[in-house]
Design a protein around this motif. Structure first.
Motif, PDB file in Angstrom:
ATOM      1  N   ALA A 174     -15.112 -13.737  -4.818  1.00 51.46           N
ATOM      2  CA  ALA A 174     -16.192 -14.342  -3.210  1.00 51.46           C
ATOM      3  C   ALA A 174     -16.536 -15.178  -3.029  1.00 51.46           C
ATOM      4  O   ALA A 174     -17.084 -15.682  -1.906  1.00 51.46           O
ATOM      5  CB  ALA A 174     -16.493 -12.920  -2.681  1.00 51.46           C
ATOM      6  N   GLY A 175     -17.694 -15.217  -4.344  1.00 51.14           N
ATOM      7  CA  GLY A 175     -19.279 -16.547  -3.743  1.00 51.14           C
ATOM      8  C   GLY A 175     -18.472 -17.551  -4.427  1.00 51.14           C
ATOM      9  O   GLY A 175     -19.166 -18.488  -3.329  1.00 51.14           O
ATOM     10  N   ALA A 221      -9.230  -6.813   0.031  1.00 58.57           N
ATOM     11  CA  ALA A 221      -8.321  -7.598   1.042  1.00 58.57           C
ATOM     12  C   ALA A 221      -8.988  -8.158   1.096  1.00 58.57           C
ATOM     13  O   ALA A 221      -9.770  -8.943   1.868  1.00 58.57           O
ATOM     14  CB  ALA A 221      -8.016  -5.813   2.058  1.00 58.57           C
ATOM     15  N   PRO A 222      -8.181  -8.894   0.245  1.00 56.01           N
ATOM     16  CA  PRO A 222      -8.932 -11.010   0.755  1.00 56.01           C
ATOM     17  C   PRO A 222      -7.664 -11.328   1.774  1.00 56.01           C
ATOM     18  O   PRO A 222      -9.377 -12.441   2.083  1.00 56.01           O
ATOM     19  CB  PRO A 222      -7.430 -11.461  -0.913  1.00 56.01           C
ATOM     20  CG  PRO A 222      -7.073  -9.653  -1.539  1.00 56.01           C
ATOM     21  CD  PRO A 222      -7.344  -8.689  -1.106  1.00 56.01           C
ATOM     22  N   GLY A 223      -7.006 -10.655   2.128  1.00 53.85           N
ATOM     23  CA  GLY A 223      -6.814 -11.218   4.021  1.00 53.85           C
ATOM     24  C   GLY A 223      -5.884 -12.721   3.772  1.00 53.85           C
ATOM     25  O   GLY A 223      -5.595 -13.281   4.911  1.00 53.85           O
ATOM     26  N   ALA A 258      -1.821 -11.456   0.075  1.00 54.59           N
ATOM     27  CA  ALA A 258      -3.462 -10.965   1.543  1.00 54.59           C
ATOM     28  C   ALA A 258      -3.617  -9.323   0.954  1.00 54.59           C
ATOM     29  O   ALA A 258      -4.470  -8.570   1.108  1.00 54.59           O
ATOM     30  CB  ALA A 258      -3.250 -10.868   2.529  1.00 54.59           C
ATOM     31  N   ALA A 259      -2.478  -8.708   0.692  1.00 56.48           N
ATOM     32  CA  ALA A 259      -2.786  -6.655   0.435  1.00 56.48           C
ATOM     33  C   ALA A 259      -2.580  -7.121  -1.024  1.00 56.48           C
ATOM     34  O   ALA A 259      -3.081  -5.449  -1.625  1.00 56.48           O
ATOM     35  CB  ALA A 259      -1.744  -6.084   0.837  1.00 56.48           C
ATOM     36  N   THR A 260      -3.253  -8.057  -2.027  1.00 60.31           N
ATOM     37  CA  THR A 260      -3.262  -7.329  -3.690  1.00 60.31           C
ATOM     38  C   THR A 260      -4.651  -7.256  -3.595  1.00 60.31           C
ATOM     39  O   THR A 260      -5.825  -9.391  -3.901  1.00 60.31           O
ATOM     40  CB  THR A 260      -2.478  -8.728  -4.428  1.00 60.31           C
ATOM     41  OG1 THR A 260      -0.824  -8.520  -3.500  1.00 60.31           O
ATOM     42  CG2 THR A 260      -2.386  -8.028  -5.299  1.00 60.31           C
ATOM     43  N   PRO A 261      -5.466  -6.775  -3.937  1.00 63.42           N
ATOM     44  CA  PRO A 261      -6.746  -6.793  -3.878  1.00 63.42           C
ATOM     45  C   PRO A 261      -7.011  -7.203  -5.424  1.00 63.42           C
ATOM     46  O   PRO A 261      -6.473  -7.517  -6.456  1.00 63.42           O
ATOM     47  CB  PRO A 261      -7.461  -5.194  -4.673  1.00 63.42           C
ATOM     48  CG  PRO A 261      -6.405  -4.054  -4.026  1.00 63.42           C
ATOM     49  CD  PRO A 261      -5.111  -5.164  -3.882  1.00 63.42           C
ATOM     50  N   VAL A 262      -8.624  -8.193  -5.614  1.00 61.90           N
ATOM     51  CA  VAL A 262      -8.963  -9.232  -6.624  1.00 61.90           C
ATOM     52  C   VAL A 262      -8.606  -8.073  -7.942  1.00 61.90           C
ATOM     53  O   VAL A 262      -9.683  -6.686  -7.983  1.00 61.90           O
ATOM     54  CB  VAL A 262     -10.178  -9.246  -6.713  1.00 61.90           C
ATOM     55  CG1 VAL A 262     -10.429 -10.119  -8.542  1.00 61.90           C
ATOM     56  CG2 VAL A 262      -9.419 -11.153  -5.579  1.00 61.90           C
ATOM     57  N   GLU A 263      -8.744  -8.563  -8.948  1.00 62.02           N
ATOM     58  CA  GLU A 263      -8.537  -7.557  -9.801  1.00 62.02           C
ATOM     59  C   GLU A 263      -9.471  -7.752 -11.262  1.00 62.02           C
ATOM     60  O   GLU A 263      -9.742  -8.994 -11.068  1.00 62.02           O
ATOM     61  CB  GLU A 263      -7.017  -7.265 -11.393  1.00 62.02           C
ATOM     62  CG  GLU A 263      -6.275  -6.300 -10.338  1.00 62.02           C
ATOM     63  CD  GLU A 263      -4.838  -6.283 -10.839  1.00 62.02           C
ATOM     64  OE1 GLU A 263      -4.541  -6.660 -12.212  1.00 62.02           O
ATOM     65  OE2 GLU A 263      -3.520  -5.943 -10.087  1.00 62.02           O
TER      66      GLU A 263
END
Length: 324
Positions: free
Chosen positions: A122-123, A132-134, A285-290
């Motif tokens: 994110a940073g 939610a990367p989007g 977009a619907a795959t959260p960062v792990e």
């Protein structure tokens, strides 16, 4: 009627085999790796091994920027021309260049981009939201618990007052890690002494500048530093400053100890995410960062002796790997 029955059976068989049909395709995966060193190499091999074991047929186009930002940008442009099914970017600078290429090559907005070995996605501007990367970018973060690293170093040196760190202030992930390290040190009454290196050739001199000023040196998961870890080892031996690392791959190369990730497993986790997107139809977009899980402690006894520090028996007892 007989011919109709045969056709109907054939249709049913095809309908029952969608995963096989999807996996029969040969996917093109373009790789942008920022620099060649054991941790990032392992992240690539883990990714490739996972997909191979899962029967996913992939043609790889592998590029390595050799720690040069201009080259990383050129690679991103070349990848846009390759029109891959998926981009695998290893390390923050490479992920950023591939994400930004959308401005020049709009068709890349439709190509999934999976990153690995990125500390703060994110940073670094890669995703808007971790959960939610989007957009077309997601991946696996190697955010490390630096407070636990400081705790480990203080098990070696309970009287630690000054800790040195070498990092590339031009790497977004390194700045994040050093900010976290500074806070962790302050909380424990330790002064962090910083030395920066903008390229691998500067790592030796940066480490040398810490001589006589600190009781130990810490190497974060900074690509510039890890690529030149042998330079740090040499200076630390000359000055009796034990060197501690954030990645276990640096231990066989001469660091005294590391409480870190196995980057091969990190790459496999990114490979599993790629399978879900390429074969399973999941969207980035619907795959959260792990986040990588599972820390291991590695010790190097000859390095400890050469750098003038004794390894506590309690650490030996719980080590996952000891080099003797």
């Amino acid at each position: 009627m007989k011919r109709f029955t045969i056709l109907a059976l054939a249709a049913l068989l095809l309908a029952a085999l969608p995963p096989t049909a999807a996996m029969a395709k040969t996917f093109t995966v373009s790789v942008n790796q920022f620099v060649e060193h054991p941790a990032l190499d392992a992240a690539l091999k883990g990714f490739q091994d996972y997909l191979k074991e899962r029967g996913v047929d992939v043609e790889y186009k592998v590029h390595n920027a050799q720690a040069n930002m201009a080259t990383a940008n050129q690679i991103a442009q070349a990848i846009a021309g390759e029109r891959p099914d998926l981009v695998y970017a290893i390390a923050t600078p490479s992920a950023q260049t591939c994400a930004q290429i959308v401005k020049k090559a709009p068709h890349m907005a439709e190509v999934p981009l999976i990153f690995a070995a990125v500390t703060d996605p994110a940073g670094a501007g890669l995703v808007r939201d971790i959960a939610a990367p989007g957009a077309n970018v997601t991946g696996v973060s190697d955010m490390t618990p630096v407070d636990k690293h400081v705790d480990m170093i203080m098990e070696f040196i309970p009287s630690l007052k000054e800790l040195g760190v070498v990092y590339n202030s031009g790497e977004a992930n390194s700045k994040t890690l050093v900010d976290m390290l500074r806070k962790a040190c302050t909380a424990k009454g330790v002064t962090l002494v910083e030395a920066t290196a903008s390229k691998t050739a500067d790592v030796y001199q940066a480490t040398k500048s810490l001589g006589g000023r600190v009781q130990a040196v810490y190497a974060p998961t900074d690509n510039t530093v890890v690529a030149a870890i042998e330079s740090m080892v040499k200076v630390c031996q000359q000055n009796s400053m034990p060197l501690f690392a954030a990645d276990v791959g640096s231990v066989p190369r001469g660091a005294v100890a590391a409480l870190g990730f196995d980057y091969y497993l990190h790459g496999r986790q990114a490979g599993a995410m790629a399978e879900r997107i390429l074969v399973g139809g999941q969207t980035p977009a619907a795959t959260p960062v792990e986040f990588q899980e599972g820390m291991t402690l590695h010790l190097n006894l000859p390095a400890a002796k050469a750098q003038g520090v004794e390894i506590p028996e309690a650490l030996k007892a719980r080590a996952d790997k000891i080099i003797e």
